[in-house]
Design a protein around this motif. Sequence first.
Motif, PDB file in Angstrom:
ATOM      1  N   MET A   1      42.632 -27.596 -18.086  1.00 60.94           N
ATOM      2  CA  MET A   1      41.310 -27.845 -17.506  1.00 60.94           C
ATOM      3  C   MET A   1      40.943 -26.752 -16.516  1.00 60.94           C
ATOM      4  O   MET A   1      39.826 -26.234 -16.543  1.00 60.94           O
ATOM      5  N   ALA A   2      41.874 -26.381 -15.651  1.00 61.06           N
ATOM      6  CA  ALA A   2      41.592 -25.314 -14.684  1.00 61.06           C
ATOM      7  C   ALA A   2      41.279 -24.007 -15.407  1.00 61.06           C
ATOM      8  O   ALA A   2      40.373 -23.267 -15.014  1.00 61.06           O
ATOM      9  N   GLY A   3      42.008 -23.719 -16.464  1.00 55.68           N
ATOM     10  CA  GLY A   3      41.743 -22.501 -17.234  1.00 55.68           C
ATOM     11  C   GLY A   3      40.379 -22.514 -17.894  1.00 55.68           C
ATOM     12  O   GLY A   3      39.640 -21.525 -17.843  1.00 55.68           O
ATOM     13  N   PHE A   4      40.022 -23.627 -18.526  1.00 61.66           N
ATOM     14  CA  PHE A   4      38.707 -23.740 -19.154  1.00 61.66           C
ATOM     15  C   PHE A   4      37.589 -23.601 -18.129  1.00 61.66           C
ATOM     16  O   PHE A   4      36.587 -22.925 -18.380  1.00 61.66           O
ATOM     17  N   ILE A   5      37.739 -24.246 -16.982  1.00 59.71           N
ATOM     18  CA  ILE A   5      36.715 -24.163 -15.933  1.00 59.71           C
ATOM     19  C   ILE A   5      36.554 -22.740 -15.452  1.00 59.71           C
ATOM     20  O   ILE A   5      35.438 -22.225 -15.328  1.00 59.71           O
ATOM     21  N   THR A   6      37.665 -22.072 -15.195  1.00 53.68           N
ATOM     22  CA  THR A   6      37.620 -20.699 -14.685  1.00 53.68           C
ATOM     23  C   THR A   6      36.980 -19.758 -15.687  1.00 53.68           C
ATOM     24  O   THR A   6      36.108 -18.950 -15.332  1.00 53.68           O
TER      25      THR A   6
ATOM     26  N   TYR B   1      33.122 -20.697 -16.131  1.00 58.63           N
ATOM     27  CA  TYR B   1      32.309 -20.283 -14.988  1.00 58.63           C
ATOM     28  C   TYR B   1      32.229 -18.764 -14.903  1.00 58.63           C
ATOM     29  O   TYR B   1      31.150 -18.193 -14.714  1.00 58.63           O
ATOM     30  N   GLY B   2      33.357 -18.091 -15.042  1.00 62.93           N
ATOM     31  CA  GLY B   2      33.371 -16.629 -14.962  1.00 62.93           C
ATOM     32  C   GLY B   2      32.515 -15.978 -16.037  1.00 62.93           C
ATOM     33  O   GLY B   2      31.776 -15.027 -15.768  1.00 62.93           O
ATOM     34  N   LEU B   3      32.606 -16.488 -17.253  1.00 61.21           N
ATOM     35  CA  LEU B   3      31.825 -15.922 -18.355  1.00 61.21           C
ATOM     36  C   LEU B   3      30.327 -16.053 -18.093  1.00 61.21           C
ATOM     37  O   LEU B   3      29.577 -15.075 -18.194  1.00 61.21           O
ATOM     38  N   PHE B   4      29.884 -17.237 -17.717  1.00 60.30           N
ATOM     39  CA  PHE B   4      28.443 -17.428 -17.553  1.00 60.30           C
ATOM     40  C   PHE B   4      27.908 -16.828 -16.259  1.00 60.30           C
ATOM     41  O   PHE B   4      26.741 -16.444 -16.191  1.00 60.30           O
TER      42      PHE B   4
ATOM     43  N   PHE C   1      29.065 -13.948 -15.158  1.00 63.73           N
ATOM     44  CA  PHE C   1      28.962 -12.547 -15.572  1.00 63.73           C
ATOM     45  C   PHE C   1      27.719 -12.328 -16.425  1.00 63.73           C
ATOM     46  O   PHE C   1      26.951 -11.391 -16.183  1.00 63.73           O
ATOM     47  N   LEU C   2      27.511 -13.198 -17.405  1.00 62.86           N
ATOM     48  CA  LEU C   2      26.330 -13.056 -18.264  1.00 62.86           C
ATOM     49  C   LEU C   2      25.042 -13.228 -17.477  1.00 62.86           C
ATOM     50  O   LEU C   2      24.054 -12.536 -17.737  1.00 62.86           O
ATOM     51  N   GLU C   3      25.045 -14.132 -16.513  1.00 63.55           N
ATOM     52  CA  GLU C   3      23.861 -14.345 -15.683  1.00 63.55           C
ATOM     53  C   GLU C   3      23.548 -13.109 -14.854  1.00 63.55           C
ATOM     54  O   GLU C   3      22.390 -12.705 -14.722  1.00 63.55           O
ATOM     55  N   ALA C   4      24.573 -12.472 -14.315  1.00 61.71           N
ATOM     56  CA  ALA C   4      24.363 -11.318 -13.440  1.00 61.71           C
ATOM     57  C   ALA C   4      24.089 -10.039 -14.226  1.00 61.71           C
ATOM     58  O   ALA C   4      23.304  -9.203 -13.784  1.00 61.71           O
ATOM     59  N   ARG C   5      24.709  -9.872 -15.373  1.00 62.24           N
ATOM     60  CA  ARG C   5      24.630  -8.595 -16.097  1.00 62.24           C
ATOM     61  C   ARG C   5      23.678  -8.586 -17.275  1.00 62.24           C
ATOM     62  O   ARG C   5      23.141  -7.545 -17.619  1.00 62.24           O
ATOM     63  N   VAL C   6      23.494  -9.725 -17.937  1.00 66.21           N
ATOM     64  CA  VAL C   6      22.708  -9.741 -19.174  1.00 66.21           C
ATOM     65  C   VAL C   6      21.327 -10.343 -18.945  1.00 66.21           C
ATOM     66  O   VAL C   6      20.315  -9.667 -19.123  1.00 66.21           O
ATOM     67  N   ASN C   7      21.303 -11.626 -18.567  1.00 68.84           N
ATOM     68  CA  ASN C   7      20.026 -12.312 -18.422  1.00 68.84           C
ATOM     69  C   ASN C   7      20.216 -13.495 -17.465  1.00 68.84           C
ATOM     70  O   ASN C   7      21.139 -14.288 -17.650  1.00 68.84           O
ATOM     71  N   PRO C   8      19.334 -13.635 -16.465  1.00 63.69           N
ATOM     72  CA  PRO C   8      19.472 -14.760 -15.533  1.00 63.69           C
ATOM     73  C   PRO C   8      19.385 -16.139 -16.197  1.00 63.69           C
ATOM     74  O   PRO C   8      19.826 -17.117 -15.627  1.00 63.69           O
ATOM     75  N   LYS C   9      18.850 -16.210 -17.409  1.00 63.44           N
ATOM     76  CA  LYS C   9      18.747 -17.500 -18.093  1.00 63.44           C
ATOM     77  C   LYS C   9      20.115 -18.074 -18.454  1.00 63.44           C
ATOM     78  O   LYS C   9      20.237 -19.265 -18.719  1.00 63.44           O
ATOM     79  N   PHE C  10      21.158 -17.260 -18.471  1.00 63.20           N
ATOM     80  CA  PHE C  10      22.497 -17.788 -18.726  1.00 63.20           C
ATOM     81  C   PHE C  10      22.954 -18.722 -17.607  1.00 63.20           C
ATOM     82  O   PHE C  10      23.911 -19.469 -17.775  1.00 63.20           O
ATOM     83  N   GLY C  11      22.270 -18.691 -16.472  1.00 61.49           N
ATOM     84  CA  GLY C  11      22.585 -19.618 -15.391  1.00 61.49           C
ATOM     85  C   GLY C  11      22.387 -21.069 -15.785  1.00 61.49           C
ATOM     86  O   GLY C  11      22.976 -21.962 -15.181  1.00 61.49           O
ATOM     87  N   TRP C  12      21.579 -21.324 -16.816  1.00 60.83           N
ATOM     88  CA  TRP C  12      21.379 -22.702 -17.265  1.00 60.83           C
ATOM     89  C   TRP C  12      22.685 -23.317 -17.755  1.00 60.83           C
ATOM     90  O   TRP C  12      22.856 -24.532 -17.715  1.00 60.83           O
ATOM     91  N   PHE C  13      23.613 -22.502 -18.214  1.00 60.42           N
ATOM     92  CA  PHE C  13      24.904 -23.031 -18.660  1.00 60.42           C
ATOM     93  C   PHE C  13      25.764 -23.482 -17.478  1.00 60.42           C
ATOM     94  O   PHE C  13      26.806 -24.098 -17.667  1.00 60.42           O
TER      95      PHE C  13
END
Length: 101
Positions: A43-48, A51-54, A56-68
Amino acid sequence: MTVYDWFVSLWRTVIPTLVGFAATALAHVYIDVDEQALATALMAGFITVYYGLFRFLEARVNPKFGWFLGLARPPAYPPKPTPEPQPVTRNPNSPYGPPPV
């Protein structure tokens, strides 16, 4: 920090936790594991990772990834004000006597 910013930061923590819980539950369907520690680590691994993936995507690709993460924008914290310098005052009634000259 406003109440809304506090709520946003909390909500963006709860969503990855729920996704991590769901991913761990799905992993238990396919993996026959009875170990509590392994379930907690999964669970800790999945959460990390989630959260890290989205983030990163929110900051680098598109702010809409923040919805995840629950909301499309991260909380905004106001900058801390810089303290004004205080004048140095000397206490003439110091128990240690006058300062050396």
